[in-house]
Design a protein around this motif. Structure first.
Motif, PDB file in Angstrom:
ATOM      1  N   ARG A 293      13.505 -13.064  56.256  1.00  0.00           N
ATOM      2  CA  ARG A 293      12.943 -13.499  54.968  1.00  0.00           C
ATOM      3  C   ARG A 293      14.045 -13.932  54.013  1.00  0.00           C
ATOM      4  O   ARG A 293      13.914 -14.931  53.298  1.00  0.00           O
ATOM      5  CB  ARG A 293      12.118 -12.366  54.343  1.00  0.00           C
ATOM      6  CG  ARG A 293      10.748 -12.161  54.980  1.00  0.00           C
ATOM      7  CD  ARG A 293       9.859 -11.314  54.087  1.00  0.00           C
ATOM      8  NE  ARG A 293      10.433  -9.984  53.866  1.00  0.00           N
ATOM      9  CZ  ARG A 293      10.186  -8.936  54.638  1.00  0.00           C
ATOM     10  NH1 ARG A 293       9.384  -9.052  55.683  1.00  0.00           N
ATOM     11  NH2 ARG A 293      10.729  -7.769  54.376  1.00  0.00           N
ATOM     12  N   LYS A 294      15.149 -13.186  53.997  1.00  0.00           N
ATOM     13  CA  LYS A 294      16.255 -13.518  53.109  1.00  0.00           C
ATOM     14  C   LYS A 294      16.872 -14.865  53.497  1.00  0.00           C
ATOM     15  O   LYS A 294      17.180 -15.697  52.638  1.00  0.00           O
ATOM     16  CB  LYS A 294      17.319 -12.421  53.149  1.00  0.00           C
ATOM     17  CG  LYS A 294      18.468 -12.652  52.183  1.00  0.00           C
ATOM     18  CD  LYS A 294      19.453 -11.496  52.222  1.00  0.00           C
ATOM     19  CE  LYS A 294      20.602 -11.735  51.234  1.00  0.00           C
ATOM     20  NZ  LYS A 294      21.581 -10.611  51.264  1.00  0.00           N
ATOM     21  N   ALA A 295      17.036 -15.070  54.804  1.00  0.00           N
ATOM     22  CA  ALA A 295      17.599 -16.347  55.276  1.00  0.00           C
ATOM     23  C   ALA A 295      16.667 -17.502  54.939  1.00  0.00           C
ATOM     24  O   ALA A 295      17.116 -18.574  54.504  1.00  0.00           O
ATOM     25  CB  ALA A 295      17.843 -16.274  56.779  1.00  0.00           C
ATOM     26  N   PHE A 296      15.376 -17.306  55.137  1.00  0.00           N
ATOM     27  CA  PHE A 296      14.407 -18.357  54.825  1.00  0.00           C
ATOM     28  C   PHE A 296      14.415 -18.670  53.339  1.00  0.00           C
ATOM     29  O   PHE A 296      14.373 -19.845  52.928  1.00  0.00           O
ATOM     30  CB  PHE A 296      13.008 -17.927  55.262  1.00  0.00           C
ATOM     31  CG  PHE A 296      11.939 -18.911  54.897  1.00  0.00           C
ATOM     32  CD1 PHE A 296      11.764 -20.084  55.623  1.00  0.00           C
ATOM     33  CD2 PHE A 296      11.103 -18.684  53.805  1.00  0.00           C
ATOM     34  CE1 PHE A 296      10.780 -21.001  55.278  1.00  0.00           C
ATOM     35  CE2 PHE A 296      10.126 -19.591  53.460  1.00  0.00           C
ATOM     36  CZ  PHE A 296       9.966 -20.749  54.200  1.00  0.00           C
ATOM     37  N   SER A 297      14.474 -17.627  52.498  1.00  0.00           N
ATOM     38  CA  SER A 297      14.489 -17.823  51.060  1.00  0.00           C
ATOM     39  C   SER A 297      15.735 -18.572  50.627  1.00  0.00           C
ATOM     40  O   SER A 297      15.690 -19.421  49.728  1.00  0.00           O
ATOM     41  CB  SER A 297      14.418 -16.464  50.352  1.00  0.00           C
ATOM     42  OG  SER A 297      14.505 -16.628  48.953  1.00  0.00           O
ATOM     43  N   THR A 298      16.856 -18.283  51.277  1.00  0.00           N
ATOM     44  CA  THR A 298      18.125 -18.930  50.936  1.00  0.00           C
ATOM     45  C   THR A 298      18.090 -20.423  51.246  1.00  0.00           C
ATOM     46  O   THR A 298      18.632 -21.244  50.510  1.00  0.00           O
ATOM     47  CB  THR A 298      19.285 -18.281  51.706  1.00  0.00           C
ATOM     48  OG1 THR A 298      19.327 -16.881  51.392  1.00  0.00           O
ATOM     49  CG2 THR A 298      20.614 -18.903  51.345  1.00  0.00           C
TER      50      THR A 298
ATOM     51  N   LEU B 194      13.004 -21.589  40.401  1.00  0.00           N
ATOM     52  CA  LEU B 194      11.791 -20.835  40.701  1.00  0.00           C
ATOM     53  C   LEU B 194      11.963 -19.931  41.913  1.00  0.00           C
ATOM     54  O   LEU B 194      11.331 -18.880  42.006  1.00  0.00           O
ATOM     55  CB  LEU B 194      10.619 -21.796  40.935  1.00  0.00           C
ATOM     56  CG  LEU B 194      10.087 -22.534  39.694  1.00  0.00           C
ATOM     57  CD1 LEU B 194       8.966 -23.465  40.085  1.00  0.00           C
ATOM     58  CD2 LEU B 194       9.618 -21.546  38.635  1.00  0.00           C
ATOM     59  N   ARG B 195      12.832 -20.322  42.858  1.00  0.00           N
ATOM     60  CA  ARG B 195      12.962 -19.569  44.102  1.00  0.00           C
ATOM     61  C   ARG B 195      14.247 -18.764  44.184  1.00  0.00           C
ATOM     62  O   ARG B 195      14.514 -18.146  45.204  1.00  0.00           O
ATOM     63  CB  ARG B 195      12.884 -20.531  45.298  1.00  0.00           C
ATOM     64  CG  ARG B 195      11.573 -21.257  45.441  1.00  0.00           C
ATOM     65  CD  ARG B 195      11.471 -21.902  46.802  1.00  0.00           C
ATOM     66  NE  ARG B 195      11.567 -20.924  47.872  1.00  0.00           N
ATOM     67  CZ  ARG B 195      10.556 -20.196  48.328  1.00  0.00           C
ATOM     68  NH1 ARG B 195       9.365 -20.335  47.812  1.00  0.00           N
ATOM     69  NH2 ARG B 195      10.729 -19.338  49.314  1.00  0.00           N
ATOM     70  N   ASN B 196      15.040 -18.745  43.113  1.00  0.00           N
ATOM     71  CA  ASN B 196      16.330 -18.087  43.174  1.00  0.00           C
ATOM     72  C   ASN B 196      16.406 -16.965  42.144  1.00  0.00           C
ATOM     73  O   ASN B 196      16.428 -17.217  40.936  1.00  0.00           O
ATOM     74  CB  ASN B 196      17.444 -19.116  42.937  1.00  0.00           C
ATOM     75  CG  ASN B 196      18.800 -18.559  43.298  1.00  0.00           C
ATOM     76  OD1 ASN B 196      19.264 -17.621  42.695  1.00  0.00           O
ATOM     77  ND2 ASN B 196      19.426 -19.161  44.304  1.00  0.00           N
TER      78      ASN B 196
END
Length: 310
Positions: A234-239, A291-293
């Protein structure tokens, strides 16, 4: 009034939406909102990254460069376009037209390369996390950005040196701004060297960086697939998701514009596409990243004197 002889042109007329007077007001307000959001969003991101020490990392350094490029890009054309919206036949000097075109080409080319660098940064962070600091050290980061700007400048310079000089008195550009393809359509020489080099340089600027990004994210996808931790995935995808969204919008619109078969005359559709990559993409970049960070949002609330909200 402008003066012209058989081949010499000192000013150009920009058609824009002159043929659609009822659409001018809608276009003006759309462009004004887009411009304000872009300037505010990118300006805030640059400010946050400069003042917050927690954001002094390679990833945010590249994001700061991207936001600065977008700020310069949108200020190169949009304020003048807004001023021309309600003028029937706005005119632009030959010198201003050239500066607008080649500065835009320099900035767009730089952004292509910077987006590829950002993909490489994410690849190193996810696939080689233990060696990230050694690989993405500051001399390397600054060198990559410097190389991107230098290469973009070289391509822009060659395009400028090959620009047409014989317009046969033609001085009407069917666009909102001095867009390079529309400008080259006025060339009445037989060689068409400038137009040919523009196509070649477009292929070079767009396809290798985009191919590199696709290959890089393919490697990232394999690495994420091998992760045992759901939280790590999830963290990698969010990054990566924010960068992928920006890449999709930017490369999607600019490839449609420059890699498709060229029309004999500029259509209204082509004008709208140019607005998309010249204005919409710079506006979306800060929106997508903010918005995503969580780090960017945390830095913002810290700047305005509030605690970070979980």
């Amino acid at each position: 009034m402008a003066t012209f002889n058989e081949t010499m042109v000192t000013q150009f007329i920009l058609i824009g939406l002159s043929e659609h007077p009822k659409a001018r007001a809608v276009f003006f307000w759309f462009l004004l909102v887009l411009y304000l959001v872009c300037v505010l969003g990118n300006g805030v991101i640059v400010l946050l990254i400069l003042v917050d020490s927690r954001l002094h990392t390679p990833m945010y350094f590249f994001l700061c460069v991207l936001s600065f490029v977008d700020l310069t890009l949108i200020n190169n054309t949009v304020p003048e376009t807004l001023a021309n919206c309600f003028i029937d036949m706005p005119m632009i000097s030959f010198t201003r037209c050239l500066s607008q075109m080649y500065l835009g080409l320099l900035l767009v080319s730089t952004e292509c390369f910077v987006l590829a660098i950002m993909a490489y940064d994410r690849f190193v962070a996810i696939c080689h996390p233990l060696h990230y600091i050694q690989i993405m050290n500051w001399p390397v980061c600054i060198g990559l950005v410097g190389a991107s700007v230098s290469l973009a400048f070289l391509l822009t310079l060659i395009n400028a040196l090959l620009q047409p000089t014989d317009f046969c008195g033609q001085h009407v550009i069917n666009h909102f701004v001095c867009e390079l393809q529309s400008f080259l359509r006025l060339d009445c020489s037989e060689s068409r060297t400038s137009e040919l080099f523009l196509h070649i340089s477009s292929l070079f600027v767009l396809l290798p960086p985009f191919g590199f990004i696709v290959l890089t994210y393919g490697r990232i996808g394999l690495a994420v697939h091998r992760m045992r931790s759901a939280q790590g995935r999830r963290k990698a995808f969010s990054t990566c998701s924010s960068h992928l969204a920006v890449v999709s919008v930017f490369y999607g619109t600019i490839m449609i514009m420059y890699l498709r078969p060229q029309e004999k005359s500029v259509s209204d559709q082509s004008k709208i596409i140019s607005v998309a990559y010249g204005g919409l993409t710079p506006m979306l970049n800060p929106v997508i990243y903010s918005l995503r960070n969580r780090d960017v949002k945390g830095a913002f609330w810290k700047l305005v004197g509030r605690k970070t909200l979980d």
